[in-house]
Design a protein around this motif. Structure first.
Motif, mmCIF file in Angstrom:
data_model
loop_
_atom_site.group_PDB
_atom_site.id
_atom_site.type_symbol
_atom_site.label_atom_id
_atom_site.label_comp_id
_atom_site.label_asym_id
_atom_site.label_seq_id
_atom_site.Cartn_x
_atom_site.Cartn_y
_atom_site.Cartn_z
ATOM 1 N N ALA A 1 35.803 -85.191 -39.277
ATOM 2 C CA ALA A 1 34.783 -86.051 -38.816
ATOM 3 C C ALA A 1 33.506 -85.338 -39.166
ATOM 4 C CB ALA A 1 35.158 -86.053 -37.229
ATOM 5 N N MET A 2 33.338 -84.303 -39.061
ATOM 6 C CA MET A 2 31.931 -83.560 -39.367
ATOM 7 C C MET A 2 31.388 -83.965 -40.598
ATOM 8 S SD MET A 2 30.177 -81.997 -36.761
ATOM 9 C CE MET A 2 29.310 -80.945 -37.687
ATOM 10 N N VAL A 3 32.451 -84.188 -41.742
ATOM 11 C CA VAL A 3 31.952 -84.371 -42.934
ATOM 12 C C VAL A 3 31.140 -85.918 -42.890
ATOM 13 C CG1 VAL A 3 32.655 -85.102 -45.324
ATOM 14 C CG2 VAL A 3 33.531 -82.969 -44.202
ATOM 15 N N GLN A 4 31.941 -86.769 -42.340
ATOM 16 C CA GLN A 4 31.663 -88.132 -42.063
ATOM 17 C C GLN A 4 30.251 -88.276 -41.346
ATOM 18 O OE1 GLN A 4 33.245 -90.598 -43.863
ATOM 19 N NE2 GLN A 4 34.443 -89.058 -44.802
ATOM 20 N N ILE A 5 30.256 -87.467 -40.169
ATOM 21 C CA ILE A 5 29.159 -87.757 -39.450
ATOM 22 C C ILE A 5 27.974 -87.080 -40.237
ATOM 23 C CG2 ILE A 5 27.987 -86.396 -37.359
ATOM 24 C CD1 ILE A 5 31.019 -86.099 -36.070
ATOM 25 N N LEU A 6 28.075 -85.993 -40.973
ATOM 26 C CA LEU A 6 26.658 -85.526 -41.578
ATOM 27 C C LEU A 6 26.468 -86.393 -42.608
ATOM 28 C CD1 LEU A 6 27.360 -81.827 -41.453
ATOM 29 C CD2 LEU A 6 25.721 -83.123 -40.236
ATOM 30 N N GLU A 7 27.455 -86.958 -43.420
ATOM 31 C CA GLU A 7 27.129 -88.259 -44.399
ATOM 32 C C GLU A 7 26.300 -89.209 -43.753
ATOM 33 O OE1 GLU A 7 30.493 -89.313 -46.709
ATOM 34 O OE2 GLU A 7 30.798 -87.226 -47.581
ATOM 35 N N CYS B 1 20.592 -85.776 -33.507
ATOM 36 C CA CYS B 1 21.346 -84.991 -32.649
ATOM 37 C C CYS B 1 22.920 -85.312 -32.635
ATOM 38 C CB CYS B 1 20.848 -84.655 -31.118
ATOM 39 S SG CYS B 1 21.778 -83.886 -30.243
ATOM 40 N N ILE B 2 23.807 -84.376 -32.660
ATOM 41 C CA ILE B 2 25.152 -84.494 -32.437
ATOM 42 C C ILE B 2 25.290 -84.270 -30.950
ATOM 43 C CG2 ILE B 2 27.591 -84.296 -32.954
ATOM 44 C CD1 ILE B 2 26.379 -83.368 -35.918
ATOM 45 N N LEU B 3 25.225 -85.222 -30.040
ATOM 46 C CA LEU B 3 25.107 -85.011 -28.706
ATOM 47 C C LEU B 3 26.769 -84.987 -28.036
ATOM 48 C CD1 LEU B 3 23.104 -84.609 -26.624
ATOM 49 C CD2 LEU B 3 22.891 -86.988 -26.184
ATOM 50 N N ARG B 4 27.516 -85.610 -28.510
ATOM 51 C CA ARG B 4 28.852 -85.485 -28.035
ATOM 52 C C ARG B 4 29.866 -85.707 -29.467
ATOM 53 N NH1 ARG B 4 26.154 -86.897 -24.375
ATOM 54 N NH2 ARG B 4 26.554 -87.118 -22.112
ATOM 55 N N LEU B 5 30.942 -84.666 -29.349
ATOM 56 C CA LEU B 5 31.940 -84.943 -30.326
ATOM 57 C C LEU B 5 33.179 -84.413 -29.530
ATOM 58 C CD1 LEU B 5 32.885 -85.033 -33.249
ATOM 59 C CD2 LEU B 5 32.036 -82.953 -33.567
ATOM 60 N N MET B 6 34.139 -85.236 -29.766
ATOM 61 C CA MET B 6 35.659 -84.771 -29.197
ATOM 62 C C MET B 6 36.642 -85.487 -29.959
ATOM 63 S SD MET B 6 37.046 -87.559 -27.865
ATOM 64 C CE MET B 6 38.113 -87.172 -26.389
ATOM 65 N N ILE B 7 37.770 -84.594 -30.141
ATOM 66 C CA ILE B 7 39.111 -85.002 -30.551
ATOM 67 C C ILE B 7 40.022 -85.060 -29.393
ATOM 68 C CG2 ILE B 7 40.689 -84.780 -32.376
ATOM 69 C CD1 ILE B 7 38.251 -85.533 -33.445
ATOM 70 N N ASP B 8 40.553 -86.142 -29.365
ATOM 71 C CA ASP B 8 41.640 -86.518 -28.205
ATOM 72 C C ASP B 8 42.778 -84.962 -28.221
ATOM 73 O OD1 ASP B 8 43.029 -88.301 -26.090
ATOM 74 O OD2 ASP B 8 44.537 -87.398 -27.622
ATOM 75 N N LYS B 9 43.175 -84.700 -26.874
ATOM 76 C CA LYS B 9 43.935 -83.563 -26.984
ATOM 77 C C LYS B 9 45.494 -83.552 -27.708
ATOM 78 C CE LYS B 9 45.678 -85.396 -22.796
ATOM 79 N NZ LYS B 9 45.495 -85.408 -21.180
ATOM 80 N N GLN B 10 45.934 -84.572 -27.987
ATOM 81 C CA GLN B 10 47.034 -84.904 -28.655
ATOM 82 C C GLN B 10 46.887 -84.885 -30.087
ATOM 83 O OE1 GLN B 10 49.470 -88.500 -28.288
ATOM 84 N NE2 GLN B 10 47.547 -89.400 -27.708
ATOM 85 N N TYR B 11 45.551 -84.902 -30.490
ATOM 86 C CA TYR B 11 45.196 -84.946 -32.154
ATOM 87 C C TYR B 11 44.544 -83.939 -32.551
ATOM 88 C CZ TYR B 11 46.891 -89.848 -31.556
ATOM 89 O OH TYR B 11 47.607 -90.980 -31.032
ATOM 90 N N GLN B 12 44.457 -82.820 -31.556
ATOM 91 C CA GLN B 12 43.353 -81.465 -31.834
ATOM 92 C C GLN B 12 44.532 -80.665 -33.016
ATOM 93 O OE1 GLN B 12 42.273 -79.757 -28.437
ATOM 94 N NE2 GLN B 12 40.676 -81.461 -27.964
ATOM 95 N N ASN B 13 43.651 -79.776 -33.514
ATOM 96 C CA ASN B 13 44.221 -78.717 -34.461
ATOM 97 C C ASN B 13 45.097 -79.450 -35.925
ATOM 98 O OD1 ASN B 13 43.626 -76.485 -32.925
ATOM 99 N ND2 ASN B 13 45.235 -77.193 -31.498
ATOM 100 N N ARG B 14 44.405 -80.601 -36.070
ATOM 101 C CA ARG B 14 44.863 -81.187 -37.324
ATOM 102 C C ARG B 14 43.919 -81.457 -38.535
ATOM 103 N NH1 ARG B 14 48.621 -86.335 -34.970
ATOM 104 N NH2 ARG B 14 49.792 -84.959 -33.391
ATOM 105 N N PHE C 1 30.484 -93.782 -32.203
ATOM 106 C CA PHE C 1 31.337 -94.189 -33.034
ATOM 107 C C PHE C 1 32.675 -93.548 -32.550
ATOM 108 C CE2 PHE C 1 27.716 -93.854 -36.192
ATOM 109 C CZ PHE C 1 27.703 -95.118 -36.745
ATOM 110 N N ALA C 2 33.876 -94.518 -32.758
ATOM 111 C CA ALA C 2 34.989 -94.122 -32.791
ATOM 112 C C ALA C 2 35.374 -93.448 -33.924
ATOM 113 C CB ALA C 2 36.025 -95.262 -32.466
ATOM 114 N N ILE C 3 36.224 -92.536 -33.735
ATOM 115 C CA ILE C 3 36.701 -91.516 -34.928
ATOM 116 C C ILE C 3 38.203 -91.900 -34.978
ATOM 117 C CG2 ILE C 3 37.281 -89.213 -36.039
ATOM 118 C CD1 ILE C 3 34.952 -88.045 -33.924
ATOM 119 N N TYR C 4 38.571 -92.411 -36.283
ATOM 120 C CA TYR C 4 40.001 -92.807 -36.607
ATOM 121 C C TYR C 4 40.555 -91.921 -37.665
ATOM 122 C CZ TYR C 4 39.880 -97.506 -34.126
ATOM 123 O OH TYR C 4 39.814 -98.216 -33.068
ATOM 124 N N ALA C 5 41.763 -91.943 -37.468
ATOM 125 C CA ALA C 5 42.695 -91.487 -38.527
ATOM 126 C C ALA C 5 43.604 -92.297 -39.005
ATOM 127 C CB ALA C 5 43.470 -90.129 -38.045
#
Length: 158
Positions: A102-108, A83-96, A51-55
């Motif tokens: 995303a983890m909430v949506q993933i677990l749902e 398994c959550i095998l890969r999870l990444m947030i792009d460097k320019q969008y981290q710490n927001r 999945f792509a993660i969108y804000a």
């Protein structure tokens, strides 16, 4: 608002361009490599969910979920679990807070059991990746003591 969206012909290039910070590159494979792994897994009996993660309307990250990895060298609880095998947030969008949202949506999504029933969700991570460990623990994941391919295994009972 964070949403998980399918990777399509229209958004794939944007997703492949997303990258973590330089000091995080050893923790996660590229999104292109991960999508290629999804193809290999699906043609060998696995059930990957990329999945792509969108804000709002902006792609900010990527997640690769897998159900029941079999036929590979894997941790003891891989079969019939998510398994959550890969999870990444792009460097320019981290710490927001996007990773947490995303983890909430993933677990749902996982708790809908889209590929079959499961007792656990597990995540492999590099032990030195303390930010990831803190995130996972905040959702109730706990290390099970297993080290696999030089990665710790953290587990959440579903």
């Amino acid at each position: 608002m964070i949403t998980l969206r399918k990777i399509t012909l229209d958004n794939r290039r944007e997703i492949f361009k997303l990258e973590v910070a330089e000091d995080q590159r050893g923790y996660v494979a590229s999104n292109l490599s991960s999508v290629a792994s999804c193809y290999v897994l699906s043609t060998n009996g696995g059930h990957p969910f990329p999945f792509a993660i969108y804000a709002e309307e902006q792609p900010v990250g990527f997640v690769m979920l897998v159900y029941g990895i079999t036929g590979y060298d894997e941790p003891s609880l891989a079969k019939d679990n998510y398994c959550i095998l890969r999870l990444m947030i792009d460097k320019q969008y981290q710490n927001r807070g996007y990773g947490r949202e995303a983890m909430v949506q993933i677990l749902e999504f996982i708790r809908t059991f889209p590929a079959g029933p499961a007792k656990y969700c597990w995540i492999p991570y590099k032990p030195e990746n303390t930010m990831a460990k803190k995130l996972y623990e905040s959702f109730g994941f706990r290390d099970n003591g297993e080290i696999f391919n030089q990665e710790a295994i953290t587990v959440l009972q579903l």
